[in-house]
Design an enzyme around this catalytic site. Structure first.
Site, PDB file in Angstrom:
ATOM      1  N   THR A  39       3.175  -0.046  13.588  1.00 37.74           N
ATOM      2  CA  THR A  39       4.126  -1.039  13.077  1.00 37.74           C
ATOM      3  C   THR A  39       4.383  -2.087  14.155  1.00 37.74           C
ATOM      4  OG1 THR A  39       5.222   0.492  11.575  1.00 37.74           O
ATOM      5  CG2 THR A  39       6.530  -1.366  12.321  1.00 37.74           C
ATOM      6  N   HIS A 191      -0.180   7.492   4.023  1.00 37.18           N
ATOM      7  CA  HIS A 191       0.757   7.891   5.082  1.00 37.18           C
ATOM      8  C   HIS A 191       1.576   9.092   4.615  1.00 37.18           C
ATOM      9  CE1 HIS A 191       3.341   7.933   8.437  1.00 37.18           C
ATOM     10  NE2 HIS A 191       3.664   6.661   8.544  1.00 37.18           N
ATOM     11  N   ASN A 194       5.334  11.674   9.580  1.00 41.40           N
ATOM     12  CA  ASN A 194       6.469  11.043  10.266  1.00 41.40           C
ATOM     13  C   ASN A 194       7.768  10.926   9.476  1.00 41.40           C
ATOM     14  OD1 ASN A 194       5.039  10.835  12.605  1.00 41.40           O
ATOM     15  ND2 ASN A 194       4.391   8.721  12.301  1.00 41.40           N
ATOM     16  N   TYR A 196       8.383  10.126   6.381  1.00 41.75           N
ATOM     17  CA  TYR A 196       8.495   9.147   5.296  1.00 41.75           C
ATOM     18  C   TYR A 196       8.319   9.861   3.941  1.00 41.75           C
ATOM     19  CZ  TYR A 196       8.620   6.008   9.213  1.00 41.75           C
ATOM     20  OH  TYR A 196       8.995   5.401  10.385  1.00 41.75           O
ATOM     21  N   ASN A 251      12.362  11.126  12.481  1.00 42.36           N
ATOM     22  CA  ASN A 251      13.083  10.827  11.237  1.00 42.36           C
ATOM     23  C   ASN A 251      13.799  12.044  10.642  1.00 42.36           C
ATOM     24  OD1 ASN A 251      12.753   8.018  11.018  1.00 42.36           O
ATOM     25  ND2 ASN A 251      10.682   8.251  10.220  1.00 42.36           N
TER      26      ASN A 251
END
Ligand code: PHB
Length: 380
Positions: A39, A191, A194, A196, A251
């Protein structure tokens, strides 16, 4: 000064395998050094999260010595966005922008995948056009904040997704994959890591559902596998991979039994013959030594390629590929600071140090201005 071995030159037989060509799924790559998804928050936000500015094109072109580039996370819908100025892959303008980038990367001899991404509960209405964040269950992450134009804000409790909403998001991943091929990518990386959205379904720290999408390991893996199936149906298994991080605490996500959860997932991915699994080994951007998961076992039970990531240096990467522990190795932060990372690794040259202060800032500083070895030698 023009002595460096040109990238893409036929490899010397004595060269480590890391620098030799291979095939991942349907994709032929010139070497086994992969640029990890990163990112960088430099898409053209007011114009609709559109990538493909001259600066974006230059950034990826500079890094096309990598055998394979995986794009920065690119959201499949406006609600899937969790950070400022991240690019999307749901509109025609975004597809046109990505075309400029994939064309530049292909001209330079590399291959590129779109990382398709939905952040789920890791966002705030200021980033999603006012929409409430969504997740498997109405559980907010603890100790995680979002950064918006109004500064640092607390992340609200997400809306638990209905079965209809789940189907809609699966369709958005499918559309993203179709758009990626239209944009000239060689495939996609889903993805699944992490903390998400997909990971929120996989790991029981965020998934407390009692329907067919939660509870048992098979039920928690269902959302991920429906997305894989939809994407494979759209673009073919040889163009599809997935990124996973069984142990990362990033996260605020954890699982009560990562080995059990991800053994099942990997076995199911193997049945679908996708091109690769990409494992973040240990804690994202942190320690590799986190107990609780056997990556070698995952590697053995999956017949496609295994891409290893997290904290690899030259020696570790060479050894991983030479020993067969991995088919390729992805580098993240090293690629931020070293546009010509593959040349530097080949020649065992020193690496530039990345500056975290400019990881997410607008403009070319810390983005396209890290020097190549050649530029440094000319200046010396
Ligand atoms: C980040 O922007 O910090 C970020 C995004 C996606 C990841 C990890 C970190 O998977």
């Amino acid at each position: 000064m023009n002595s460096p071995l040109p990238q893409g030159t036929a490899p010397h037989s004595t060269e480590p395998k890391l620098f030799q060509p291979t095939r991942i799924g349907s994709i032929d790559i010139a070497n086994r050094v992969v640029m990890a998804p990163l990112t960088r928050s430099r898409a053209d936000e007011p114009a609709g999260d559109v990538p493909g500015s001259d600066m974006n094109v230059e950034y990826y072109r500079q890094r096309s010595g990598a055998g394979l580039i995986i794009s920065e996370g690119t959201q499949v819908s406006p609600v899937g966005k969790g950070y400022m100025a991240t690019p999307g892959i749901y509109s025609d303008a975004q597809v046109e922008g990505w075309k400029r980038i994939t064309a530049a990367v292909h001209s330079a001899g590399s291959k590129m995948l779109a990382q398709i991404w939905h952040v789920g509960r890791i966002t705030h209405p200021d980033l999603t056009g006012g929409a409430q964040p969504i997740g498997p269950s109405a559980i907010a992450p603890r100790g995680v904040v979002a950064y918006t134009r109004n500064g640092k804000v607390e992340i609200p409790v997400p809306q638990a997704m209905s079965v209809e909403r789940i189907a809609e998001v699966v369709g958005q991943f499918r559309r993203a994959a179709s758009n990626a091929m239209r944009a000239g990518f060689d495939g996609v990386e889903i993805h699944g890591a992490n903390g998400y959205l997909i990971d929120q379904f996989l790991r029981d720290g965020a998934n407390r559902r009692d329907d067919t999408y939660g509870g048992s390991v098979a039920a928690r893996c269902r959302f991920a596998l429906e997305i894989v199936d939809a994407v494979v149906a759209e673009i073919g298994a040889g163009h599809v991979g997935i990124r996973l991080s069984p142990l990362t605490p990033f996260n605020d996500l954890a699982d009560s039994n990562p080995q059990h959860t991800f053994d099942h997932l990997v076995e199911q991915l193997d049945r679908r013959s996708i091109a690769f699994v990409h494992f973040i080994e240990g804690a994202t951007g942190g320690s590799r030594d986190v107990p609780g998961f056997d990556y070698a076992k995952a590697r053995k039970s999956f017949r496609g390629a295994y891409i290893a990531n997290n904290g690899y240096d030259r020696a570790l990467a060479i050894d991983a590929v030479e020993s067969g522990r991995a088919d390729a190795v992805a580098f993240g932060r090293a690629f931020i600071a070293n546009p010509d990372l593959v040349q530097r690794l080949r020649r065992n040259a020193p690496l530039n140090t990345p500056d975290p202060k400019s990881f997410y800032t607008p403009g070319p500083v810390g983005y396209t201005d890290y020097p190549s070895l050649e530029q440094q030698t000319e200046q010396a």
